[in-house]
Structure formats: structure tokens, C-alpha cells
Design an enzyme around this catalytic site. Structure first.
Site, mmCIF file in Angstrom:
data_model
loop_
_atom_site.group_PDB
_atom_site.id
_atom_site.type_symbol
_atom_site.label_atom_id
_atom_site.label_comp_id
_atom_site.label_asym_id
_atom_site.label_seq_id
_atom_site.Cartn_x
_atom_site.Cartn_y
_atom_site.Cartn_z
ATOM 1 N N ASP A 98 5.956 -4.983 11.305
ATOM 2 C CA ASP A 98 5.255 -4.480 10.127
ATOM 3 C C ASP A 98 4.433 -3.235 10.447
ATOM 4 O O ASP A 98 3.431 -3.310 11.157
ATOM 5 C CB ASP A 98 4.341 -5.591 9.587
ATOM 6 C CG ASP A 98 3.595 -5.178 8.338
ATOM 7 O OD1 ASP A 98 4.077 -4.260 7.627
ATOM 8 O OD2 ASP A 98 2.535 -5.765 8.053
ATOM 9 N N ASP A 108 7.617 3.622 5.600
ATOM 10 C CA ASP A 108 7.260 2.204 5.726
ATOM 11 C C ASP A 108 8.469 1.329 6.008
ATOM 12 O O ASP A 108 9.457 1.347 5.264
ATOM 13 C CB ASP A 108 6.581 1.739 4.437
ATOM 14 C CG ASP A 108 6.114 0.302 4.519
ATOM 15 O OD1 ASP A 108 5.658 -0.120 5.587
ATOM 16 O OD2 ASP A 108 6.217 -0.406 3.506
#
Length: 453
Positions: A158, A338
Site C-alpha cells: 500500500d 497510487d
């Protein structure tokens, strides 16, 4: 010449017509039945042999070949490279479409569209209860170990958080029942901390306490401070429904709880790697596989120049780019690269202008659009800076949904507003471009990803 072909009678794949055996010179009916039964058994054995051969061919040439290709890439890497699995929201989207009977609505809308008409009303009840999941989520699953006995865990990789956490054997909530659990009593390198902590995510919260132990990623190990989670109720239903055990944060230190250096930075601090950076390579031909490299750059993953863009934020992998779609333009927009987003997110006003006259259909209650895959009106995204130009053609942001209807595609573009106009460059962008996340130089590197290694 008149040639007549007799059609045999088959039932459940077995020959049942006695006329099939009329050519045999057999008088005894019992022997005839035995031979017929023998042919049936032979037919079954032949069928099983063919199916086994087909299965083996698929295994050998598809599954095993993909594993061999991945192992070859990992073996020949100059830097620490690990393979990971990619799970995105598309399957959940399609399940929602089918569950709530939106499939017929979409197909009917497409028929209207093909006729030059527009279907503007959804014919279902206004009380239809559709469970809204976070459709923009995507999960990169990588494996690592904790403890000197290398207790295995599957982590979400992440870029939007900075801590590492694993579920503890002390966890008493239902979500931990099916997970790998960390047991500090089985590791000789465990160091007690005990500081209580709560982690907050968009999908919910988890709570636990800090501990320190040996963490192993690939062939590199280091003592590292992480969180033992003992309560996951605030993270439901996401946690139980997913296959990950914990989260490995690849964000910035200021995002972390407890002011813990991200694991990549700590690897450099302990002289395990030369550069505090990591890269993502997502093969175009395999939507479920990716490669994470830590400490260096594998040049075989990209082609052409590698361009760096400076970060404009100390919390996120956020850069400044001008965004162009046709004659629509947004100067100096924030763009977050991302690993946890399955789509390109766009400011709502920008998206609405972009979709005008594009022949797309908004799916009721769901944040995405459907169109014909061969829609020639679909535009190309252009993101530019003084350093480079990055384009994203329709082939990269279209997702085929053939099981909803032939020739149909979903746009992997979602409207999402921030206080300041912001784009999130997720999976579609990262499949076209090889990306470098550089802590040392506070920048993101972008290069055209190789389609074939």
C-alpha cells in the site's frame, strides 16, 4: 449417387442404438450386450484420457509456463524483486450488476444508443438496495515473513500508508479466524514494546500494539517495528472478505503511526540496500501479476527515457501535471500515483465535460460508465510537465465486460473530488508506465513499460 448416412442415437455420451452393431456377425444377444458395454467403457476411458490430456496441456502451457516465466524474472534480477498478485474490483462490479438485474438495463440502453436514441430513466424501484462497495479499490498482494522462524503472511502493498501490521494470536475478533497469526512466543528475535495503537483507513480501523521482530522481504531481513493487531471489527466486512493478512505500507514517514520509517527507508538505514526506492512493473498481458523491486531499478522492465517528476507533497506520492482531454484542460493539477486504485479518478466537473457526446451509459447507483468497445469518440488522456508527456489511450482505461453483453466495455474512470482538483493515476496508468517511487530524491519516475520481457 445417393448416399444415406444413418444418424446414431446417443444419450449422455453413450451409444445406445443396437443398430450400431448390426455389422457385427454375432448371434448371441448376451455376447452382443457385452460387446456393447465394452464399447461404452472404451468410450468413457477414451473421453477421460482426452480430458486429462487437455487439462495437462493447459497446466503445462498456461499455468506452469506463467509460474516459470515469473521465477525466471525473479532469478535474473539484479536487485530484490518479488512477484505479487493483483486483485481488483471488476469481479465484484460484475457480480453486483448480475445480482441487482442491471444487466438487462445496460443491454437495453446500448440498443437505444445504437439506434441513435438515449435511455435516461432506470426502470427499477427507487428503493432498490444495492450494496455500494469501494469500486475503486485494487489490492496488490505480496508475501513476507515475520520472526526468526519466518512466520508467513500475505500483505497488501500500500503506497497510501506507512506502517506494517499483522494479525496477532491474541486477536479475538472473527476476522482473524481465517488468517495467518503472528505468535511472538515462537520467535527468538521478538522484542516487546506494547504501546497501544489504532490504524485508520478509508475502509475502516484496526487496533493493537507495537512489537519489534525480524521482518523478511525476499532475501532481505531486518529488525523492524510493526503492529500486532488484536481487533479487526472496525475493518469489516473488507477484512474477512479478502485474502490478505496484513498491510505493508510504502508511503511516507509522516503518514505513519509512531513515527516509524517505511520499511524501504529502514532497509537503507541498515545498509541492506543502496537506494531507498521501490518500483512497480505490471505486465500488460497478465492482469493478475506484478513485480515489486526494492533498492534499485531493473532496466529490462521499461523502454525509452525514465523521466522524474518532483513530489509536491510530503505525505503522498503526488506530483504536478497539466491534464488535457480533447479541448478540456486543467493546469497544475495534483496527480497521485497510487498502487491501491483500480481506475483513473478525475474531478467530477472535469469528467462531466469530458463525457459529453461520447456515447457512454451511466450505470444506475454505481460510479462507472459503459460504452461500446469500438467507440471511436473516446479520447486520449494527456498529462504533461516541463519534463515529459504521458498519454493514456482508451485501450488502457477500457475494461471488457463481455459477460454483460458482446462488444461492451466499462470505463475505468471514476469521478472523485478533493479540496484541490486531483487525479489519481491508478492501475490503468501503471500498466502502461513503469513507475519508480524514490524516497531519496522525493520524486516519482515514469517510463514506458515493456509489453514483453
Amino acid at each position: 449417387m445417393d448416399i444415406t448416412v444413418r444418424e446414431h442415437d446417443f444419450k449422455h455420451g453413450f451409444i445406445k442404438s443396437n443398430s450400431t452393431f448390426d455389422g457385427l456377425n454375432i448371434d448371441n444377444s448376451k455376447n452382443k450386450k457385452k460387446i456393447q458395454k465394452g464399447f461404452q467403457i472404451l468410450y468413457v476411458l477414451l473421453f477421460c484420457s482426452v480430458m486429462c490430456g487437455l487439462f495437462y496441456y493447459v497446466y503445462e502451457n498456461v499455468w506452469l509456463q506463467r509460474d516459470n516465466e515469473m521465477n525466471e524474472i525473479l532469478k535474473n534480477s539484479e536487485h530484490l524483486t518479488i512477484g505479487f498478485k493483483v486483485e481488483n474490483a471488476h469481479d465484484r462490479i460484475l457480480k453486483t450488476i448480475k445480482t441487482h438485474k442491471l444487466k438487462n438495463y445496460i443491454k437495453e440502453s446500448v440498443n437505444f444508443l445504437n439506434s441513435g436514441l438515449t435511455k435516461t430513466n432506470y426502470l427499477g424501484s427507487s428503493n432498490d438496495n444495492i450494496e455500494l462497495v469501494d469500486f475503486q479499490n485494487i489490492m496488490f498482494y505480496g508475501d513476507a515473513e515475520v520472526g526468526d522462524n519466518q512466520q508467513p503472511f500475505t500483505f497488501i502493498l500500500d503506497t497510501g500508508s506507512a506502517n506494517l501490521w499483522v494479525p496477532s494470536v491474541k486477536c479475538t475478533t472473527a476476522g482473524c479466524l481465517t488468517k495467518h497469526l503472528y505468535d511472538s512466543s515462537k520467535s527468538r528475535t521478538y522484542e516487546k514494546d506494547g504501546t497501544k495503537v489504532e490504524m485508520n483507513y478509508v475502509s475502516g480501523t484496526v487496533s493493537g500494539f507495537f512489537s519489534k521482530d525480524l521482518v523478511t522481504v525476499g532475501n532481505l531481513s531486518l529488525p523492524y517495528k510493526f503492529i500486532e493487531v488484536i481487533d479487526t471489527n472496525g475493518f469489516e466486512p473488507t477484512y474477512t472478505a479478502s485474502t490478505f493478512d496484513g498491510i505493508l505500507g510504502l508511503g511516507w514517514k509522516d503518514l505513519s503511526i509512531g513515527s516509524v520509517d517505511p520499511i524501504v527507508v529502514e532497509l537503507k538505514n541498515q545498509n541492506k540496500i543502496e537506494n531507498a526506492l521501490f518500483t512497480f512493473y505490471l505486465p500488460v498481458h497478465d492482469k493478475h501479476t506484478g513485480f515489486l523491486t526494492i533498492g534499485g531499478i531493473e532496466e529490462r522492465f521499461y523502454e525509452g527515457p525514465l523521466t522524474y517528476e518532483k513530489l509536491n507533497h510530503d505525505l503522498y506520492w503526488q506530483i504536478t501535471l497539466d491534464a488535457h482531454v480533447g479541448n478540456i484542460m486543467l493546469e497544475k493539477a495534483n496527480c497521485i500515483v497510487d498502487s491501491g486504485t483500480s481506475a483513473i479518478t478525475v474531478p467530477t466537473d472535469f469528467l462531466n465535460k469530458m463525457l459529453q457526446n461520447l456515447d457512454v451509459i451511466k450505470v444506475p447507483f454505481l460510479p462507472f460508465y459503459v460504452t461500446l468497445c469500438n467507440n471511436s469518440k473516446l479520447p486520449t488522456f494527456e498529462f504533461t510537465s516541463e519534463n515529459g508527456k504521458y498519454t493514456l489511450e482508451p485501450e488502457y482505461y477500457l475494461q471488457h465486460i463481455e459477460d454483460v453483453g458482446p462488444g461492451l466495455c466499462m470505463l475505468n474512470i471514476i469521478g472523485l473530488d478533493f479540496p484541490v482538483p486531483t487525479f489519481i493515476l491508478g492501475d490503468p496508468f501503471m500498466r502502461k508506465y513503469f513507475t519508480v517511487f524514490d524516497y531519496d530524491n522525493q520524486s516519482v519516475g515514469i517510463a514506458l513499460a515493456k509489453k514483453n520481457l
